[in-house]
Scaffold this motif. Structure first.
Motif, mmCIF file in Angstrom:
data_model
loop_
_atom_site.group_PDB
_atom_site.id
_atom_site.type_symbol
_atom_site.label_atom_id
_atom_site.label_comp_id
_atom_site.label_asym_id
_atom_site.label_seq_id
_atom_site.Cartn_x
_atom_site.Cartn_y
_atom_site.Cartn_z
ATOM 1 N N SER A 1 0.827 -1.198 0.000
ATOM 2 C CA SER A 1 0.000 0.000 0.000
ATOM 3 C C SER A 1 0.866 1.255 0.000
ATOM 4 C CB SER A 1 -0.919 0.000 1.222
ATOM 5 O OG SER A 1 -1.616 1.215 1.319
ATOM 6 N N THR A 2 0.386 2.297 -0.674
ATOM 7 C CA THR A 2 1.089 3.589 -0.716
ATOM 8 C C THR A 2 0.191 4.729 -0.254
ATOM 9 O OG1 THR A 2 0.469 3.866 -3.050
ATOM 10 C CG2 THR A 2 2.615 2.846 -2.591
ATOM 11 N N GLY A 3 -0.970 4.429 0.292
ATOM 12 C CA GLY A 3 -1.898 5.464 0.724
ATOM 13 C C GLY A 3 -1.471 6.116 2.026
ATOM 14 N N VAL A 4 -2.271 7.090 2.471
ATOM 15 C CA VAL A 4 -1.990 7.793 3.722
ATOM 16 C C VAL A 4 -2.079 6.809 4.889
ATOM 17 C CG1 VAL A 4 -2.761 9.615 5.267
ATOM 18 C CG2 VAL A 4 -2.870 9.955 2.794
ATOM 19 N N GLY A 5 -1.050 6.769 5.719
ATOM 20 C CA GLY A 5 -1.009 5.852 6.854
ATOM 21 C C GLY A 5 -0.317 4.544 6.563
ATOM 22 N N SER A 6 0.025 4.294 5.290
ATOM 23 C CA SER A 6 0.653 3.013 4.948
ATOM 24 C C SER A 6 2.051 2.894 5.524
ATOM 25 C CB SER A 6 0.713 2.846 3.421
ATOM 26 O OG SER A 6 1.479 3.884 2.820
ATOM 27 N N GLU A 7 2.700 4.028 5.833
ATOM 28 C CA GLU A 7 4.059 3.966 6.371
ATOM 29 C C GLU A 7 4.105 3.215 7.695
ATOM 30 O OE1 GLU A 7 3.488 7.712 3.971
ATOM 31 O OE2 GLU A 7 2.464 6.764 5.674
ATOM 32 N N THR A 8 3.063 3.342 8.507
ATOM 33 C CA THR A 8 3.023 2.652 9.797
ATOM 34 C C THR A 8 2.692 1.180 9.625
ATOM 35 O OG1 THR A 8 2.311 4.712 10.848
ATOM 36 C CG2 THR A 8 1.964 2.691 12.079
ATOM 37 N N GLN A 9 1.873 0.837 8.637
ATOM 38 C CA GLN A 9 1.430 -0.541 8.448
ATOM 39 C C GLN A 9 2.471 -1.398 7.737
ATOM 40 O OE1 GLN A 9 -2.122 -0.059 6.153
ATOM 41 N NE2 GLN A 9 -3.212 1.051 7.754
ATOM 42 N N LYS A 10 3.253 -0.779 6.857
ATOM 43 C CA LYS A 10 4.136 -1.549 5.987
ATOM 44 C C LYS A 10 5.167 -2.374 6.759
ATOM 45 C CE LYS A 10 4.901 0.226 2.089
ATOM 46 N NZ LYS A 10 5.329 1.098 0.976
ATOM 47 N N PRO A 11 5.901 -1.838 7.745
ATOM 48 C CA PRO A 11 6.863 -2.687 8.469
ATOM 49 C C PRO A 11 6.200 -3.889 9.127
ATOM 50 C CG PRO A 11 7.231 -0.374 8.963
ATOM 51 C CD PRO A 11 5.946 -0.444 8.211
ATOM 52 N N PHE A 12 5.017 -3.702 9.691
ATOM 53 C CA PHE A 12 4.265 -4.795 10.316
ATOM 54 C C PHE A 12 4.010 -5.911 9.317
ATOM 55 C CE2 PHE A 12 0.077 -6.668 11.108
ATOM 56 C CZ PHE A 12 0.224 -7.145 12.399
ATOM 57 N N ALA A 13 3.518 -5.552 8.123
ATOM 58 C CA ALA A 13 3.187 -6.560 7.108
ATOM 59 C C ALA A 13 4.436 -7.204 6.518
ATOM 60 C CB ALA A 13 2.350 -5.914 6.007
ATOM 61 N N VAL A 14 5.467 -6.403 6.270
ATOM 62 C CA VAL A 14 6.696 -6.942 5.673
ATOM 63 C C VAL A 14 7.335 -7.974 6.591
ATOM 64 C CG1 VAL A 14 9.080 -6.334 5.052
ATOM 65 C CG2 VAL A 14 7.179 -4.976 4.180
ATOM 66 N N VAL A 15 7.356 -7.701 7.882
ATOM 67 C CA VAL A 15 7.946 -8.643 8.841
ATOM 68 C C VAL A 15 7.204 -9.969 8.825
ATOM 69 C CG1 VAL A 15 8.211 -9.105 11.309
ATOM 70 C CG2 VAL A 15 8.988 -6.943 10.364
ATOM 71 N N ILE A 16 5.878 -9.930 8.848
ATOM 72 C CA ILE A 16 5.104 -11.173 8.905
ATOM 73 C C ILE A 16 5.220 -11.951 7.598
ATOM 74 C CG2 ILE A 16 2.791 -12.142 9.146
ATOM 75 C CD1 ILE A 16 2.099 -9.901 11.017
ATOM 76 N N ILE A 17 5.120 -11.262 6.459
ATOM 77 C CA ILE A 17 5.178 -11.960 5.172
ATOM 78 C C ILE A 17 6.539 -12.611 4.965
ATOM 79 C CG2 ILE A 17 5.193 -11.604 2.672
ATOM 80 C CD1 ILE A 17 3.025 -9.494 3.065
ATOM 81 N N SER A 18 7.603 -11.848 5.140
ATOM 82 C CA SER A 18 8.939 -12.411 4.934
ATOM 83 C C SER A 18 9.265 -13.442 6.008
ATOM 84 C CB SER A 18 9.988 -11.288 4.940
ATOM 85 O OG SER A 18 9.895 -10.513 6.133
ATOM 86 N N GLY A 19 8.774 -13.228 7.238
ATOM 87 C CA GLY A 19 9.021 -14.200 8.300
ATOM 88 C C GLY A 19 8.338 -15.526 8.051
ATOM 89 N N LEU A 20 7.183 -15.506 7.395
ATOM 90 C CA LEU A 20 6.470 -16.755 7.135
ATOM 91 C C LEU A 20 7.205 -17.634 6.125
ATOM 92 C CD1 LEU A 20 2.747 -15.579 7.102
ATOM 93 C CD2 LEU A 20 3.840 -17.143 8.720
ATOM 94 N N PHE A 21 7.973 -17.049 5.230
ATOM 95 C CA PHE A 21 8.737 -17.862 4.284
ATOM 96 C C PHE A 21 9.776 -18.712 5.021
ATOM 97 C CE2 PHE A 21 7.127 -14.735 1.206
ATOM 98 C CZ PHE A 21 6.744 -15.583 0.169
ATOM 99 N N THR A 22 10.540 -18.065 5.927
ATOM 100 C CA THR A 22 11.504 -18.851 6.700
ATOM 101 C C THR A 22 10.794 -19.744 7.705
ATOM 102 O OG1 THR A 22 11.743 -16.958 8.183
ATOM 103 C CG2 THR A 22 13.422 -17.235 6.469
ATOM 104 N N ALA A 23 9.640 -19.301 8.196
ATOM 105 C CA ALA A 23 8.900 -20.123 9.158
ATOM 106 C C ALA A 23 8.476 -21.447 8.522
ATOM 107 C CB ALA A 23 7.671 -19.359 9.659
ATOM 108 N N VAL A 24 8.009 -21.399 7.281
ATOM 109 C CA VAL A 24 7.619 -22.628 6.583
ATOM 110 C C VAL A 24 8.831 -23.541 6.400
ATOM 111 C CG1 VAL A 24 6.809 -23.549 4.387
ATOM 112 C CG2 VAL A 24 5.630 -21.620 5.438
ATOM 113 N N ALA A 25 9.956 -22.967 5.956
ATOM 114 C CA ALA A 25 11.152 -23.777 5.728
ATOM 115 C C ALA A 25 11.667 -24.396 7.023
ATOM 116 C CB ALA A 25 12.236 -22.917 5.079
ATOM 117 N N VAL A 26 11.729 -23.594 8.085
ATOM 118 C CA VAL A 26 12.238 -24.100 9.361
ATOM 119 C C VAL A 26 11.286 -25.137 9.943
ATOM 120 C CG1 VAL A 26 12.756 -23.453 11.741
ATOM 121 C CG2 VAL A 26 13.598 -22.044 9.869
ATOM 122 N N THR A 27 9.982 -24.880 9.853
ATOM 123 C CA THR A 27 9.000 -25.816 10.405
ATOM 124 C C THR A 27 9.056 -27.163 9.689
ATOM 125 O OG1 THR A 27 7.547 -23.994 11.045
ATOM 126 C CG2 THR A 27 6.557 -26.185 10.869
#
Length: 608
Positions: free
Chosen positions: A559-585
């Protein structure tokens, strides 16, 4: 009747793991519930919404879904065949698990490489309190010389607005000069807040962004002599002033008694900080001098004339500041009556010197004989904080993350500036919130881990099994660090909340695999076959759990709308973390289980 019994039995079978899965995800969010102030107002509603949605989903899954299945499902609907690709992937995965369990050194090497990569990527991450929210508009704090007349200040602000309107990205400007009548601001006529309304980003010149626009504005406005500026945004400006009492992202205050020594020390700090990359809008905060009429009492002369210091001060105060000896009522309202010398008397040094001060013997002595009267430059204001005099400097940050700039600034001041005895420095500003929030999380997160461990033990009935799940959880979450590094996003409270939410997802995926393996071992299967078949049985569930979360958070991440700056780190961490989470699990967890869970987990009784 057989299908109805199957539905009821299946609902009962999934009730326990579903309940504990939801409970673990909610327990992982405990640190978010404890956040305070700004970060609490932003993220606590998110965690509450998430938790209530999970509770609603739990009730729906255990009540409405079985009822709908009983009404809508037919026997032939239960004959579902998996896609051939998934069948082949599951078979290949089962063989891979068996091989990895027998070659633990390969797994250990992969884990070591992942840990080293995570440490390297994490060491290069910057840090900040919260991502800077793009509010769309700008507010520029303009500070002119303190002795400037109201009309001359208006002329300067007109020139400021004229220069700003030359930029095609600026639609309109408005200036507020001085303080409002309600006294909510302590600004003089030499200070102004100039609001800049900007056009939509798609109407800007090609290649121009907000940082470039601010830099160009700053270069144009600094051509006006004797005027300093602080660039901010409407909401951000109020937050910064509320945090430290100073307009600026970072503030350095000096406390002491001698204002001249304090100012000299801060000027040395300014020289040192000007060399730090990323520091902009650097300067002393409201350090202005104005012409003053200074009356310095001669205590020796007062003593010879038999006049007390208090008596002399009362005369000066009454003559120049006035006194209120009485009041009268006008239209049901008391009106104070102030007695004061006429303006002409107060503006003339010679006439002030002729003011008579009563002596002890009943006579009077001219003020000039017992005091030194002169015009000199003096402080426009003397600020106090914590019962001490205080001066401050401020600066903003541009082009770098806040954490690294503050660290470099502190190191530079410590190296270059010797603080005089009796004075001390204090750093403040936005990074104080970051430090406070991270300190709080460092206390609450371990407690959250204990709660999650207790839930895992209750769900699995085995301490080694629960310990295995928590042991691989940090490793599985390492993808969040890689995601922040690749997206060039500093570590912030928003990203930390993402890691907290990711913990629940990681434990859920690991719980699915470990519970299946434990169940097979209770049935009498050997360790390696139980690992291969149990993990393979949860292969599809692990992938589906991760894919659903990734797809659901992708709009937030891009997202690039107003307020997306606060949401983006939250989403990026979970999405990228789930890739390693699947591999490690799927690949590391079975090997860790084979090392830790040696004994067969206890068999659950029918009563349980």
């Amino acid at each position: 009747r057989d299908l109805l019994g199957l539905i009821i039995h299946s609902a009962i079978d999934v009730a326990k793991p579903t309940f504990f899965a939801m409970a673990i995800i909610i327990a992982a969010l405990i640190p978010v519930f404890t956040l305070q102030r700004v970060e609490g107002r932003i993220f606590r509603p998110l965690s509450l919404t998430y938790s209530f949605a999970l509770l609603g989903a739990l009730v729906f899954a255990l009540t409405i879904v079985p009822a709908l299945c009983a009404v809508a499902l037919r026997v032939k609907d239960t004959e579902v065949q998996e896609p051939p690709l998934l069948v082949r992937l599951r078979a290949a995965y089962a063989r891979a698990v068996g091989w990895l369990v027998g070659h633990r050194l390969v797994v250990a090497a992969g884990v070591a490489a992942l840990i080293v990569s995570t440490v390297i990527a994490g060491s290069r991450l910057g840090s900040e309190f919260l991502p800077e929210l793009d509010e769309g508009d700008l507010v520029i704090f303009v500070e002119m010389p303190p002795s400037i007349a109201l009309e001359r200040g208006t002329d300067v602000l007109t020139e400021v607005r004229r220069r700003l309107l030359k930029f095609p990205e600026v639609l309109e400007t408005m200036s507020e000069q001085g303080r409002p009548e309600d006294g909510t601001d302590d600004e003089g006529v030499n200070m102004s807040e100039t609001f800049v309304h900007l056009a939509q980003k798609d109407q800007w010149r090609r290649g121009w962004d907000k940082d470039r626009l601010i830099e160009a504005m700053r270069a144009s406005l600094t051509e006006i002599p004797g005027v300093s500026y602080n660039f901010s945004q409407p909401i951000k400006d109020n937050v910064e002033e509320a945090v430290s009492g100073v307009r600026g992202q970072v503030v350095l205050k000096i406390f002491g008694t001698d204002l001249d020594v304090m100012k000299t020390t801060l000027e040395k700090c300014v020289t040192s900080l000007s060399k730090v990359a990323g520091v902009v809008d650097l300067g002393l905060y409201r350090d202005a001098s104005v012409p003053q009429l200074q009356i310095v009492l001669d205590r020796g002369a007062l003593a010879r004339a038999g006049i007390t210091v208090g008596t002399a001060q009362d005369v000066v105060r009454t003559a120049l500041g006035g006194d209120v000896p009485t009041e009268y009522w006008q239209n049901e309202r008391p009106v104070p009556v102030r007695v004061i010398f006429p303006q002409a008397e107060r503006d003339d040094e010679e006439r002030i010197g002729n003011v008579l001060v009563p002596a002890a013997d009943g006579g009077h002595v001219p003020l000039r004989e017992v005091a030194k009267i002169e015009k000199a430059m003096g402080k426009a204001a003397i600020n106090r904080e914590s019962n001490s005099r205080v001066l401050a400097l401020k600066f903003n940050i541009e082009g770098r993350d806040m954490g690294s700039v503050v660290a470099d600034a502190m190191a530079a001041v410590k190296k270059d500036v010797a603080v005089p005895e009796g004075n001390f420095l204090g750093w403040g500003g936005e990074f104080e919130n970051q430090k406070r929030a991270m300190t709080r999380l460092s206390i609450i997160v371990p407690f959250s881990f204990l709660v999650v461990f207790a839930l895992l033990y209750t769900a699995l009935g085995s301490v080694p099994s629960a310990f295995t799940v928590l042991l691989v959880a940090p490793l599985a979450m390492s993808g969040g660090v890689f995601g922040l590094a690749l997206a060039h996003i500093p570590l912030s409270v928003s990203a930390a909340v993402g890691f907290i939410a990711l913990l629940g997802q990681v434990c859920l995926a690991s719980l699915l695999v470990v519970s299946a393996v434990d169940e097979r071992r209770r049935r009498g299967e050997e360790l390696v076959p139980a690992l291969s078949h149990g993990a393979a049985a949860r292969f599809r569930a692990v992938l589906m759990t991760a894919m659903l979360a990734i797809l659901g958070l992708t709009p937030m991440a891009i997202s690039t709308g107003v307020g997306s700056e606060t949401q983006k780190p939250f989403a990026v961490v979970i999405i990228s973390g789930l890739f390693t989470a699947v591999a490690v699990t799927l690949f590391v967890l079975p090997s860790a289980y084979s090392l830790i869970v040696r004994r067969v987990p206890a068999v659950e009784t029918e009563d349980e």
